[in-house]
Design an enzyme around this catalytic site. Structure first.
Site, PDB file in Angstrom:
ATOM      1  N   GLU A 188     -41.494  37.657  59.569  1.00 63.69           N
ATOM      2  CA  GLU A 188     -42.551  38.626  59.383  1.00 63.69           C
ATOM      3  C   GLU A 188     -42.121  39.890  59.863  1.00 63.69           C
ATOM      4  O   GLU A 188     -41.116  40.173  60.858  1.00 63.69           O
ATOM      5  CB  GLU A 188     -43.539  38.163  60.700  1.00 63.69           C
ATOM      6  CG  GLU A 188     -44.681  38.973  60.635  1.00 63.69           C
ATOM      7  CD  GLU A 188     -45.657  38.413  61.779  1.00 63.69           C
ATOM      8  OE1 GLU A 188     -45.439  37.212  62.284  1.00 63.69           O
ATOM      9  OE2 GLU A 188     -46.535  39.012  62.209  1.00 63.69           O
ATOM     10  N   LYS A 222     -38.807  37.254  70.328  1.00 57.74           N
ATOM     11  CA  LYS A 222     -39.016  38.626  69.843  1.00 57.74           C
ATOM     12  C   LYS A 222     -39.841  39.563  70.907  1.00 57.74           C
ATOM     13  O   LYS A 222     -39.395  40.555  71.244  1.00 57.74           O
ATOM     14  CB  LYS A 222     -39.881  38.675  68.680  1.00 57.74           C
ATOM     15  CG  LYS A 222     -39.426  38.342  67.355  1.00 57.74           C
ATOM     16  CD  LYS A 222     -40.190  38.813  66.100  1.00 57.74           C
ATOM     17  CE  LYS A 222     -39.692  38.118  64.919  1.00 57.74           C
ATOM     18  NZ  LYS A 222     -40.587  37.982  64.033  1.00 57.74           N
ATOM     19  N   ARG A 246     -35.062  24.560  65.682  1.00 53.87           N
ATOM     20  CA  ARG A 246     -34.615  26.091  65.826  1.00 53.87           C
ATOM     21  C   ARG A 246     -33.312  26.263  66.691  1.00 53.87           C
ATOM     22  O   ARG A 246     -33.231  25.087  67.474  1.00 53.87           O
ATOM     23  CB  ARG A 246     -36.028  26.645  66.503  1.00 53.87           C
ATOM     24  CG  ARG A 246     -36.289  26.333  67.783  1.00 53.87           C
ATOM     25  CD  ARG A 246     -37.516  26.918  68.422  1.00 53.87           C
ATOM     26  NE  ARG A 246     -37.376  28.463  68.540  1.00 53.87           N
ATOM     27  CZ  ARG A 246     -38.008  29.409  67.894  1.00 53.87           C
ATOM     28  NH1 ARG A 246     -38.661  29.004  66.837  1.00 53.87           N
ATOM     29  NH2 ARG A 246     -37.632  30.614  68.123  1.00 53.87           N
TER      30      ARG A 246
HETATM   31  P1  ATP Z   1     -42.923  35.101  65.668  1.00 53.67           P
HETATM   32  O1  ATP Z   1     -43.066  34.641  66.814  1.00 53.67           O
HETATM   33  O2  ATP Z   1     -43.112  36.639  65.285  1.00 53.67           O
HETATM   34  O3  ATP Z   1     -43.479  34.335  64.441  1.00 53.67           O
HETATM   35  P2  ATP Z   1     -40.479  33.938  64.498  1.00 53.67           P
HETATM   36  O4  ATP Z   1     -39.038  34.085  65.404  1.00 53.67           O
HETATM   37  O5  ATP Z   1     -40.926  32.791  64.169  1.00 53.67           O
HETATM   38  O6  ATP Z   1     -41.399  35.071  65.395  1.00 53.67           O
HETATM   39  P3  ATP Z   1     -40.397  35.024  61.911  1.00 53.67           P
HETATM   40  O7  ATP Z   1     -40.385  36.360  61.437  1.00 53.67           O
HETATM   41  O8  ATP Z   1     -41.874  34.410  61.658  1.00 53.67           O
HETATM   42  O9  ATP Z   1     -40.007  35.149  63.350  1.00 53.67           O
HETATM   43  O10 ATP Z   1     -39.376  33.917  61.600  1.00 53.67           O
HETATM   44  C1  ATP Z   1     -38.897  33.961  60.318  1.00 53.67           C
HETATM   45  C2  ATP Z   1     -37.996  32.541  60.072  1.00 53.67           C
HETATM   46  O11 ATP Z   1     -37.167  32.483  60.868  1.00 53.67           O
HETATM   47  C3  ATP Z   1     -39.013  31.558  60.064  1.00 53.67           C
HETATM   48  O12 ATP Z   1     -38.718  30.480  58.973  1.00 53.67           O
HETATM   49  C4  ATP Z   1     -38.465  30.756  61.443  1.00 53.67           C
HETATM   50  O13 ATP Z   1     -38.873  29.517  61.294  1.00 53.67           O
HETATM   51  C5  ATP Z   1     -37.157  31.095  61.414  1.00 53.67           C
HETATM   52  N1  ATP Z   1     -36.663  31.124  62.781  1.00 53.67           N
HETATM   53  C6  ATP Z   1     -37.008  31.924  64.010  1.00 53.67           C
HETATM   54  N2  ATP Z   1     -36.651  31.676  64.910  1.00 53.67           N
HETATM   55  C7  ATP Z   1     -35.573  30.784  64.731  1.00 53.67           C
HETATM   56  C8  ATP Z   1     -34.800  30.056  65.556  1.00 53.67           C
HETATM   57  N3  ATP Z   1     -34.518  30.237  66.852  1.00 53.67           N
HETATM   58  N4  ATP Z   1     -33.936  29.203  64.940  1.00 53.67           N
HETATM   59  C9  ATP Z   1     -33.934  28.796  63.743  1.00 53.67           C
HETATM   60  N5  ATP Z   1     -34.786  29.589  62.930  1.00 53.67           N
HETATM   61  C10 ATP Z   1     -35.639  30.468  63.410  1.00 53.67           C
END
Ligand code: ATP
Ligand code: MG
Length: 579
Positions: free
Chosen positions: A51, A296, A286
């Protein structure tokens, strides 16, 4: 990629996602697919779906390496898809940095069929068309309850929800309302479009989830065209299917969303929108990294409260931060490979990330000398005004990379810790009466030292043995235990060096709702002026060195000036955190 042990016997796939993809390739599940234009599609299509509401961090790097890595290894492709369905939080700045970060990590969304960079907002028209069909087919309805009523009727984990009194309104009425929602007739929150599934489902996500909401907001790409926006849970599977994704890989918190993912795609396939096989969702754990935070929101707080110097502060776990710190893309890939993927959450220690950097740079980084805490060493029996070259390998294991040369003269800088007035037990560096080797130079014997009024040692004196020079015959007849590094005071390069360390001193800075600001490591950034080996003033931004005995350093990509680099310590040579 077929796994083969070399003697013909198949090897078990290295993680469960590889296992799934290999099984699907074997059964031919996604073989022979074509896109809307009839072009052949690979049997593996993954996507990385950020996002654009912030900077990517090391957790995202894991997901990027995973998704792009699987596509690469199994002859498929990986899409970069921006999940830009939340107009108020998203900005072009974030889109740009995400593109830059993915490319820096070494991945590409281009293949022979073109660019595979998409935005969920590219699909808004199709998504809306599908929403109208869902209403007509009785799979969705416009709900006009207030937000409070909707929340009250949602039930809880232990109690089923209650049907909205609008649930059974005629499809034509819902369709009319949906069109008016789209036309801007209503205010935010007056109506929502919901899927019609089951208000009594034990899975809360199946209790008629919202799929469209009214949001009078400007979107960074579609401008003011829309005042209704699809919900993430709708936009995500639909975007996957529109893009012919085969394996949609996400983090564990989406496990409970999978039934809706499957439900919505099954309905839309019935409506003729998508051919089978449909994309499938798989979840992995994750990345949780000790001594770091990967939320974030909290990273934003660090930036906004100026606790760090911006998103690319070398202490930040953002991709722009670790890049500026000096991490290589290949060390991040190596890290991602080493941690693998699992189905249960766990913590990875920061030392694993640091270890990957050391292992990546050790074979490649040229060696150099830096004196970080200088103390003057005077060789009293060395002629004043004279100097001579000393020679050292660029890399100890790669003689083919040649030697570097630097002068030795009467006055040198050595590390303060390499001299002790009264040696502690087992100390074999400089102290009065002791001999050490000046690395790549001569053996010297300490003859005395000077102190100022405060009792601080200001200079050390020694004599050298002219027949002891490293690399000359007879040098080995001098047996000494200590070997210290130095730079010639008259020739050294003075430079700003930023000694970075972990941002937090607590391995779990934000666990259990703790205030992570209490866990900040005040020594995570120490700025010094150091004396470096002559020649380092030519270092280009992003060039990396091992400063012998100290660690890996990089010329800062932002603040270095031509002829005047600023160095960042990426990591010390050894782990001092006990990780
Ligand atoms: P938000 O809370 O803004 O949704 P987010 O960290 O999930 O934050 P996204 O931009 O939705 O951010 O994440 C993009 C991709 O990265 C998603 O597929 C998410 O699952 C993956 N991702 C985010 N954080 C992690 C993490 N700590 N480890 C592995 N994958 C991650
Ligand atoms: Mg997310």
């Amino acid at each position: 990629m077929s796994h083969d042990s070399g003697n013909g016997a198949p090897v078990a796939p290295s993680n469960f996602l590889r296992g799934i993809i290999e099984a699907d390739q074997q059964s031919g599940k996604y073989a022979g697919r074509v896109d809307r234009q009839g072009a052949a599609l690979p049997s593996v299509i993954t996507r990385f779906p950020p996002e654009p509401n912030g900077y990517l961090h090391i957790g995202h790097a894991k997901s990027i390496c995973l998704n792009f890595g699987l596509a690469r290894d199994y002859g498929g492709r990986c899409h970069l898809r921006f999940d830009d369905t939340n107009p108020t939080k998203e900005e072009q700045e974030y889109v740009d940095t995400i593109i830059d970060s993915v490319e820096w990590l070494g991945f590409s969304w281009r293949d022979t069929q073109g660019e595979h960079k998409y935005f969920a907002s590219d699909h808004f028209d199709l998504m809306y068309e599908m929403a109208e069909w869902l209403v007509s087919a009785g799979h969705a309805y416009v709900d006009s309850q207030s937000a409070e009523e909707m929340a009250a009727n949602r039930g809880s984990f232990s109690e089923p929800g209650k049907n909205s009194r609008f649930r059974d309104r005629p499809a034509e009425e819902s369709l009319d309302l949906l069109r008016k929602m789209k036309a801007g007739v209503f205010k935010d929150g007056e109506h929502v479009l919901r899927a019609k599934i089951d208000m009594a489902s034990p899975n809360m996500n199946m209790r008629d989830p919202a799929i469209y909401r009214i949001r009078h907001a400007h979107h960074h790409r579609t401008g003011d065209k829309w005042c209704i926006y699809p919900m993430y849970d709708y936009a995500h599977p639909v975007s996957d299917a529109i893009e012919n994704v085969s394996h949609s890989i996400c983090t564990l918190e989406f496990q409970d969303h999978r039934p809706f993912y499957d439900w919505i795609l099954a309905r839309l396939a019935e409506g003729g929108f998508f051919p089978k096989p449909l994309p499938e969702q798989f979840e992995f754990a994750r990345l949780n990294l000790t001594y770091a935070i990967t939320s974030k929101r909290k990273l934003l707080q660090l930036v906004e409260e100026k606790i760090v110097d911006g998103w690319d502060d070398p202490r930040m776990p953002t991709i722009v931060g670790i890049r500026r710190r000096g991490y290589t893309a290949s060390s991040i890939q190596l890290f991602a490979e080493r941690i693998g993927v699992a189905k249960a959450d766990s913590w990875i220690d920061m030392s694993v990330l640091e270890g990957a950097l050391r292992d990546d740079l050790d074979p490649s980084a040229p060696r150099s000398v830096a004196v970080l805490n200088p103390l003057k060493l005077v060789i009293d029996n060395y002629p004043e005004g004279q100097s001579e070259p000393c020679s050292a390998p660029v890399h100890p294991h790669h003689p083919e990379r040649g030697n570097r040369q630097f002068p030795l003269s009467r006055e040198l800088w050595i590390e303060q810790e390499d001299f002790m007035e009264v040696p502690s037990k087992g100390y074999f560096r400089l102290f009065p009466g002791n001999r050490v080797r000046l690395r790549y130079g001569f053996v010297v014997e300490c003859t005395g030292f000077e102190k100022d009024e405060a009792g601080k040692i200001t200079a050390v004196h020694c004599n050298y043995f002219a027949d002891s020079k490293s690399g000359t015959d007879g040098a080995n007849t001098y047996k000494v235990k200590g070997n210290i590094h130095w730079v010639s005071a008259a020739h050294a390069v003075q430079a700003e060096v930023r000694l970075y360390d972990r941002l937090f001193k607590d391995p779990h800075p934000d666990a259990g709702g703790k205030d992570f600001k209490q866990a900040l490591n005040p020594e995570a950034k120490v700025v010094i002026r150091a004396y470096l080996e002559p020649g380092t003033e030519q270092a280009k931004p992003d060039s990396r060195f091992q400063f012998e005995r100290h660690g890996y350093f990089v010329a800062d990509r932002v603040d270095s000036m031509p002829g005047r680099p600023v160095f960042n310590r990426i990591v010390t040579l050894k782990d001092s955190w006990g990780g």
